[in-house]
Scaffold this active site. Structure first.
Site, PDB file in Angstrom:
ATOM      1  CG  ASP A   1      -1.417  15.043   3.950  1.00  0.00           C
ATOM      2  OD1 ASP A   1      -1.473  13.848   4.204  1.00  0.00           O
ATOM      3  OD2 ASP A   1      -0.480  15.640   3.969  1.00  0.00           O
TER       4      ASP A   1
ATOM      5  CE1 TYR B   1       4.320   0.844  -0.130  1.00  0.00           C
ATOM      6  CE2 TYR B   1       5.320  -1.275  -1.000  1.00  0.00           C
ATOM      7  CZ  TYR B   1       4.310  -0.423  -1.013  1.00  0.00           C
ATOM      8  OH  TYR B   1       3.289  -0.511  -1.711  1.00  0.00           O
TER       9      TYR B   1
ATOM     10  CB  ALA C   1       4.499   1.163   5.944  1.00  0.00           C
TER      11      ALA C   1
ATOM     12  CB  ILE D   1      -0.307  -2.745 -10.104  1.00  0.00           C
ATOM     13  CG1 ILE D   1      -0.612  -4.118  -9.160  1.00  0.00           C
ATOM     14  CG2 ILE D   1      -1.523  -2.356 -10.973  1.00  0.00           C
ATOM     15  CD1 ILE D   1      -1.534  -5.196  -9.530  1.00  0.00           C
TER      16      ILE D   1
HETATM   17  N1  LIG Z   1       1.671  -0.279  -8.360  1.00  0.00           N
HETATM   18  C1  LIG Z   1       1.947  -1.334  -7.613  1.00  0.00           C
HETATM   19  O1  LIG Z   1       2.810  -2.132  -8.071  1.00  0.00           O
HETATM   20  C2  LIG Z   1       1.643  -1.793  -6.251  1.00  0.00           C
HETATM   21  C3  LIG Z   1       1.891  -2.874  -5.761  1.00  0.00           C
HETATM   22  C4  LIG Z   1       1.502  -3.205  -4.250  1.00  0.00           C
HETATM   23  C5  LIG Z   1       0.767  -2.179  -3.476  1.00  0.00           C
HETATM   24  N2  LIG Z   1       0.499  -0.902  -4.176  1.00  0.00           N
HETATM   25  C6  LIG Z   1      -0.323  -0.095  -3.321  1.00  0.00           C
HETATM   26  O2  LIG Z   1      -1.515   0.201  -3.919  1.00  0.00           O
HETATM   27  C7  LIG Z   1      -1.844   1.628  -3.521  1.00  0.00           C
HETATM   28  C8  LIG Z   1      -2.445   2.484  -4.686  1.00  0.00           C
HETATM   29  O3  LIG Z   1      -1.044   2.788  -5.505  1.00  0.00           O
HETATM   30  P1  LIG Z   1      -0.861   2.918  -6.952  1.00  0.00           P
HETATM   31  O4  LIG Z   1      -0.022   1.697  -7.613  1.00  0.00           O
HETATM   32  O5  LIG Z   1      -2.306   2.995  -7.586  1.00  0.00           O
HETATM   33  O6  LIG Z   1      -0.265   4.178  -7.128  1.00  0.00           O
HETATM   34  P2  LIG Z   1      -0.750   5.739  -7.319  1.00  0.00           P
HETATM   35  O7  LIG Z   1      -1.092   5.760  -8.761  1.00  0.00           O
HETATM   36  O8  LIG Z   1       0.559   6.443  -6.889  1.00  0.00           O
HETATM   37  O9  LIG Z   1      -1.729   5.830  -6.137  1.00  0.00           O
HETATM   38  C9  LIG Z   1      -1.345   6.315  -4.903  1.00  0.00           C
HETATM   39  C10 LIG Z   1      -2.419   7.370  -4.531  1.00  0.00           C
HETATM   40  O10 LIG Z   1      -2.378   7.425  -3.250  1.00  0.00           O
HETATM   41  C11 LIG Z   1      -2.726   9.023  -2.921  1.00  0.00           C
HETATM   42  N3  LIG Z   1      -2.023   9.300  -1.950  1.00  0.00           N
HETATM   43  C12 LIG Z   1      -0.604   9.314  -1.432  1.00  0.00           C
HETATM   44  N4  LIG Z   1      -0.515   9.529  -0.157  1.00  0.00           N
HETATM   45  C13 LIG Z   1      -1.880  10.331   0.233  1.00  0.00           C
HETATM   46  C14 LIG Z   1      -2.168  11.090   1.372  1.00  0.00           C
HETATM   47  N5  LIG Z   1      -1.194  11.316   2.415  1.00  0.00           N
HETATM   48  N6  LIG Z   1      -3.180  11.410   1.618  1.00  0.00           N
HETATM   49  C15 LIG Z   1      -4.231  11.352   0.627  1.00  0.00           C
HETATM   50  N7  LIG Z   1      -3.921  10.548  -0.685  1.00  0.00           N
HETATM   51  C16 LIG Z   1      -2.535  10.249  -0.862  1.00  0.00           C
HETATM   52  C17 LIG Z   1      -1.912   9.882  -4.242  1.00  0.00           C
HETATM   53  O11 LIG Z   1      -2.651  10.841  -4.763  1.00  0.00           O
HETATM   54  P3  LIG Z   1      -1.875  12.342  -3.942  1.00  0.00           P
HETATM   55  O12 LIG Z   1      -0.430  12.456  -4.443  1.00  0.00           O
HETATM   56  O13 LIG Z   1      -2.578  13.256  -5.194  1.00  0.00           O
HETATM   57  O14 LIG Z   1      -2.214  12.457  -2.538  1.00  0.00           O
HETATM   58  C18 LIG Z   1      -2.251   8.542  -5.455  1.00  0.00           C
HETATM   59  O15 LIG Z   1      -3.363   9.075  -5.979  1.00  0.00           O
HETATM   60  C19 LIG Z   1      -0.840   2.204  -2.658  1.00  0.00           C
HETATM   61  O16 LIG Z   1      -1.148   1.909  -1.274  1.00  0.00           O
HETATM   62  C20 LIG Z   1       0.460   1.211  -3.097  1.00  0.00           C
HETATM   63  O17 LIG Z   1       1.308   1.138  -1.992  1.00  0.00           O
HETATM   64  C21 LIG Z   1       0.922  -0.521  -5.517  1.00  0.00           C
END
Ligand SMILES: NC(=O)c1ccc[n+]([C@@H]2O[C@H](COP(=O)([O-])OP(=O)(O)OC[C@H]3O[C@@H](n4cnc5c(N)ncnc54)[C@H](OP(=O)(O)O)[C@@H]3O)[C@@H](O)[C@H]2O)c1
Length: 257
Positions: A63, A160, A163, A193
């Site tokens: 974490d 969000y 942050a 995405i």
């Molecule tokens: N998808 C979109 O539309 C979008 C758009 C803009 C930005 N983003 C950003 O892109 C990044 C990746 O997100 P994603 O879209 O790929 O969603 P995702 O599939 O939910 O990936 C987020 C990952 O972060 C891990 N995580 C969260 N909190 C954590 C912690 N405290 N310690 C370690 N790992 C942690 C989660 O795994 P665990 O739960 O197993 O820890 C998960 O694998 C994020 O920062 C998100 O804010 C996403």
């Protein structure tokens, strides 16, 4: 030379695609997240897929919002040997997505989601970066944060978006302090995405999906590979003069329609 790459949030979504992009070049990739089972599945699948390049993906559960866990990740990465060539901070998400009804209401609700979105998106990136900073390859090291279009447009309740926006001055300050070591620091700010865990198990409702796609100039949602390719380029020699930048990858949606 085989690069060592640490990817937070590497088990799913954008982070997983980043792991795949580096495994495809033959790198040794350490995927970090909280869910060990998810990480192990990703690590096994990607290692098998990229067997031909010699690329390997290893799972490391932690974490990253906790300083002692970030330090443990550094110790375990160091035990594997060598410096870290690339650090990609993809861990994060919006804690309000999927939150129970009423969780965000009132002052107590605001305290909860502002604190938790800060922990999830800022602390997870800052603590891992601070822990690994001394062992980032110098010169040639690369640090990339994953921000969001929300940092420019808001996220509804602000926490969000706020942050993610907080990562930007961290990128600028870190780029200035690590520049003399030959390390670049940038962020990629994705738009919408799909094929990620960001929107929870049920995904984005169709009307919201259509709205977000309609805001792009490209007429499509982003996919994790759009972000991974940009991250991989930032980590390449071709981008050695690119530092202290926030690169938006959103099909033009930040300008809107
Ligand atoms: N998808 C979109 O539309 C979008 C758009 C803009 C930005 N983003 C950003 O892109 C990044 C990746 O997100 P994603 O879209 O790929 O969603 P995702 O599939 O939910 O990936 C987020 C990952 O972060 C891990 N995580 C969260 N909190 C954590 C912690 N405290 N310690 C370690 N790992 C942690 C989660 O795994 P665990 O739960 O197993 O820890 C998960 O694998 C994020 O920062 C998100 O804010 C996403």
């Amino acid at each position: 030379m085989t690069r060592t790459v640490v990817v937070s949030g590497g088990g799913t979504g954008i982070g997983r695609a980043v792991c795949a992009a580096f495994a495809a070049e033959g790198a040794r990739v350490i995927a970090v997240g909280r869910r060990e089972d998810v990480l192990k599945r990703t690590a096994a699948e990607l290692t098998e897929r990229h067997e031909g390049t010699g690329g390997r993906v290893l799972a490391l559960a932690a974490d990253l919002a906790l300083p002692e866990e970030a330090d443990r990740v550094r110790d375990e990465v160091l035990a594997l040997g060598g410096p870290v060539d690339v650090l990609v901070n993809s861990a994060g998400g919006n804690v309000l997505i999927g939150a129970s009804d009423g969780a965000a209401e009132g002052t107590a609700g605001a305290a909860w989601h502002w604190t938790e979105n800060f922990r999830s998106n800022v602390l997870s990136a800052v603590l891992l970066t601070e822990a690994l900073q001394p062992v980032i390859a110098s010169p040639g090291g690369r640090i990339v944060m994953i921000s969001s279009i929300a940092a420019y447009r808001g996220s509804g309740a602000g926490s969000y978006a706020g942050a993610k926006a907080a990562l930007h001055p961290y990128v600028y300050d870190l780029a200035a302090s690590l520049g003399p070591r030959g390390v670049t620091v940038n962020a990629v700010a994705p738009g919408y995405i799909e094929q990620t865990g960001f929107f929870g198990t049920s995904g984005l409702p169709t009307d919201r999906h259509d709205l977000l796609v309609g805001q792009t100039h490209t007429g499509r949602a982003g996919v994790p590979e759009d972000i991974a390719d940009t991250v991989h380029w930032l980590a390449s020699p071709a981008a050695s003069q690119v530092t202290a930048q926030i690169i938006q990858v959103n099909g033009g949606a930040e300008r809107g329609r």
